[in-house]
Structure formats: structure tokens, C-alpha cells
Design an enzyme around this catalytic site. Structure first.
Site, PDB file in Angstrom:
ATOM      1  N   GLY A  60     -30.869   9.594  20.288  1.00 45.62           N
ATOM      2  CA  GLY A  60     -30.761   8.333  20.894  1.00 45.62           C
ATOM      3  C   GLY A  60     -29.757   8.249  21.799  1.00 45.62           C
ATOM      4  O   GLY A  60     -30.026   7.292  22.988  1.00 45.62           O
ATOM      5  N   GLY A  79     -29.495   8.062  16.829  1.00 45.13           N
ATOM      6  CA  GLY A  79     -29.741   7.044  16.253  1.00 45.13           C
ATOM      7  C   GLY A  79     -28.956   6.789  15.103  1.00 45.13           C
ATOM      8  O   GLY A  79     -28.989   7.912  14.171  1.00 45.13           O
ATOM      9  N   ASP A 117     -38.161  11.950  20.869  1.00 44.36           N
ATOM     10  CA  ASP A 117     -38.739  10.661  21.589  1.00 44.36           C
ATOM     11  C   ASP A 117     -37.678  10.124  22.357  1.00 44.36           C
ATOM     12  O   ASP A 117     -37.241  10.620  23.124  1.00 44.36           O
ATOM     13  CB  ASP A 117     -38.762   9.717  20.151  1.00 44.36           C
ATOM     14  CG  ASP A 117     -37.503   9.261  19.563  1.00 44.36           C
ATOM     15  OD1 ASP A 117     -36.508  10.186  19.482  1.00 44.36           O
ATOM     16  OD2 ASP A 117     -37.234   8.214  19.020  1.00 44.36           O
ATOM     17  N   GLU A 124     -34.724  16.770  16.934  1.00 43.94           N
ATOM     18  CA  GLU A 124     -35.644  15.954  15.953  1.00 43.94           C
ATOM     19  C   GLU A 124     -36.755  16.575  15.064  1.00 43.94           C
ATOM     20  O   GLU A 124     -37.094  16.433  13.824  1.00 43.94           O
ATOM     21  CB  GLU A 124     -36.557  14.850  16.617  1.00 43.94           C
ATOM     22  CG  GLU A 124     -35.622  13.715  17.201  1.00 43.94           C
ATOM     23  CD  GLU A 124     -34.931  14.213  18.463  1.00 43.94           C
ATOM     24  OE1 GLU A 124     -34.220  13.483  19.043  1.00 43.94           O
ATOM     25  OE2 GLU A 124     -35.229  15.181  19.004  1.00 43.94           O
TER      26      GLU A 124
END
Length: 344
Positions: A114, A65, A145, A137
Site C-alpha cells: 500500500g 496496508g 495490487d 504479496e
């Protein structure tokens, strides 16, 4: 229409191209929204039999992301709306997981964060020898996530827990062996595979001539050791096992985990434990709870500063030790946020 993400119908396929090669095709909020809208349209389009998603350039499918924009918003005092990006991203991940047509990711180069979320939940994940998978992450004060709560604990021999805590990297062979990829091809055949998918009546039949079997990867070689070390019931026990192993792989892994945000590592371990028993949508709701809380704290933004903004690779985590993260604080990351759960 943004030129950051491109859509085209070719033959029987709807093609998606993530088109930010200079940013390693990092997902912006606009890209997430446009992809969600296009997938909804194509689901009801009889001319589209399957969806194919690729990334521009030779370096990355999608490196994650757009975390720099999230950092910049926080620094500008615009923190209130930050959870909205993750809400939309997680709803997109769930849409892909439940998509009614074959969803095919052609992965060449880096696929992280992402980028994993818009590929690993599809029916077909096809990677070249340049594939480099990671969920990095915990190294930026965040947590694995985009559905990591679901797919990581389901990877064989605790390899997903190893990836979650240490940000371990998987190349093509290991990604195939662990289920991150469903098929392996050579980079030179990417164009021919795309062309075959344009006219494919059956996706698997179209892919068959291009498939290769890579040699066993280094993580697969260590899978039995990983299972032994990462079957412990706590992070401290895992570190004790790593320290006591005497193996070079274990030593490097312990060092990698200790460099991450202590809070993030403990969140990720708890996440893996809970995810084993949850449905996909329940996992996404859990992740929204975690991210809503993380956005209120400092480690994530400090991690982005150290890795992306100042690039000094020297984050000042708070707290600095695993032992300083108490159970009540850890539990708070898994509670329903004031604005409510992810609307799934």
C-alpha cells in the site's frame, strides 16, 4: 482528525505525513479516507501548488496496508465489509495517478504494498539510499495490487514480473533504474529538499541541487538474465528456465517463488500479462475483481497468520502445488464480482 496521518500547508506545498512509525506507517482505512478527502480539497486550493507525502520515523515510508486489522475482522466473523477497504484504497490510487498537480513522494526506508500505491503513481518519486521497495504479496497469499497490474509489467527487461512473482527487493539504484523512483537523493538532504519544495515555483528546478546518481544495483546487473528467464509464457516455464540456468541468482529466485502461494503466483503472472494491454483504470478494476475473490478464500488469511500473527513463517497453502490450480479456478479470479466492478 486522526493523528495517524497529518496535513499541513507550508509555503506553496501541501504536506502529508503518514504518522504510524511503530507500525511502519501502515495504511489504515481511516488514513485512506482522510488522504482522499484532503487531496480533493487541495486540488481546488490555489494556495497549494503541489503535494508532498512523507512517512514518520527512519525505518519506513510506508510498509503497506494494515493487513492485521483485515485478519482480525475475518477472525471475528466480519468478512462482509472487507472489500470496502480495497475499494477505497484503489480509488485513492487512481486519484493520485490522475492528480492535477505535482504529487511528490519523499521515500526513506521501506516502501511496500500500500505504500507503493500512495507513492509510485505520483509525478515525482524521490528515494534515499535507505529506500527498500518490494511487492511481497505472493508471500502472504495475496497479489501485487495498488496498481501493480499497471506499473510492474511496464518496468524494463521483465524486472517487474520478477518482482511480482518472487517479491524481489529493490534498493535505491535498482528502484531508480526500473522507474519505481524518478529521482535519487541522500537521506541527509531530506530536510533541505522539503524546505526547497515549500517555496518551489518549479519542482524539478528545486530538486536539481540535491540529486545523486547511485552506482548500479544488483537487479540491474542481472537485468538481461531476468529478461531471458521471465520472458517465458508460463510460470512452469519460468521455473524450468530458472532451474536450468545454473546461476546462483536464478537458483535463489526459483526457491523464493516456490515458497509463495501457488495460487497467488499464478494470479500475479496472469495479472502481468493482462496489465500490459490495459489502461490504468482498467488495471484497478481488474485488481478489485481479484481481491473480491481472494477475500473468499483462505490463502491470504493463512499468509497473514504465518507472517504477522503467529510469525512462524510456515504458511499452509491450499493448494500446495502449482499443478493443482486448474485453469477454471484461475479464471474465476478475473470475473466481475456479484456486487459489481470498481466504480471508476
Amino acid at each position: 482528525m486522526s493523528d495517524e496521518i497529518l496535513f499541513e500547508k507550508r509555503g506553496r506545498a501541501g504536506f502529508v505525513t503518514l504518522n504510524r512509525p511503530k507500525a511502519l506507517n501502515a495504511l489504515s482505512q481511516a488514513m485512506v479516507r482522510l488522504l482522499e478527502e484532503q487531496l480533493t480539497r487541495w486540488a481546488d486550493d490555489r494556495e497549494v501548488a503541489h503535494v508532498v507525502i512523507t512517512g514518520s520515523g527512519e525505518k519506513a515510508f510506508c510498509a503497506g496496508g494494515d493487513i492485521r486489522s483485515i485478519y482480525d475482522a475475518r477472525m471475528a466473523g466480519k468478512a462482509d465489509g472487507l472489500a470496502e477497504f480495497f475499494c477505497e484504497e484503489y480509488l485513492l490510487n487512481a486519484h493520485i495517478k490522475a492528480y492535477p498537480k505535482p504529487y511528490i513522494a519523499l521515500i526513506n526506508g521501506i516502501v511496500m504494498g500500500g505504500g507503493v500505491g500512495v507513492s509510485v503513481h505520483g509525478s515525482h518519486r524521490i528515494g534515499t539510499e535507505k529506500t527498500l521497495f518490494s511487492m511481497p504479496e505472493t508471500g502472504i497469499g495475496f497479489f501485487p495490487d495498488v496498481g501493480g497490474t499497471y506499473f510492474l509489467p511496464r518496468m524494463p527487461k521483465k524486472t517487474g514480473i520478477y518482482c511480482a512473482l518472487s517479491a524481489g527487493r529493490l534498493k535505491q539504484a535498482d528502484a531508480l533504474a526500473t522507474g519505481v523512483l524518478t529521482h535519487a537523493i541522500e537521506e541527509r538532504s531530506l530536510g533541505d529538499v522539503a524546505l526547497a519544495l515549500e517555496g518551489a515555483e518549479d519542482v524539478n528546478t528545486a530538486l536539481a541541487p540535491f540529486l545523486v546518481t547511485p552506482e548500479k544495483g544488483p537487479v540491474t546487473e542481472q537485468a538481461d538474465l531476468i529478461e531471458k528467464l521471465f520472458s517465458a509464457s508460463s510460470v512452469s516455464d519460468i521455473l524450468d528456465r530458472l532451474d536450468g540456468s545454473g546461476d546462483e541468482f536464478a537458483r535463489k529466485t526459483a526457491s523464493a517463488i516456490r515458497a509463495k502461494s501457488p495460487t497467488s503466483v499464478l494470479i500475479a503472472f496472469e495479472q502481468m500479462k493482462r496489465g500490459t494491454e490495459l489502461s490504468f483504470n482498467e488495471c484497478m478494476k481488474l485488481e478489485y475483481r481479484i481481491v473480491s475473490r481472494i477475500l473468499l478464500e483462505n490463502d491470504f488469511f493463512e499468509g497473514i497468520r504465518a507472517a504477522v500473527v503467529d510469525k512462524d513463517q510456515n504458511p499452509a497453502w491450499s493448494p500446495t502445488q502449482f499443478s493443482q490450480v486448474d485453469s477454471a479456478t484461475l479464471a474465476s479470479y478475473f470475473e466481475e464480482p456479484p456486487e459489481g466492478d470498481l466504480p471508476l
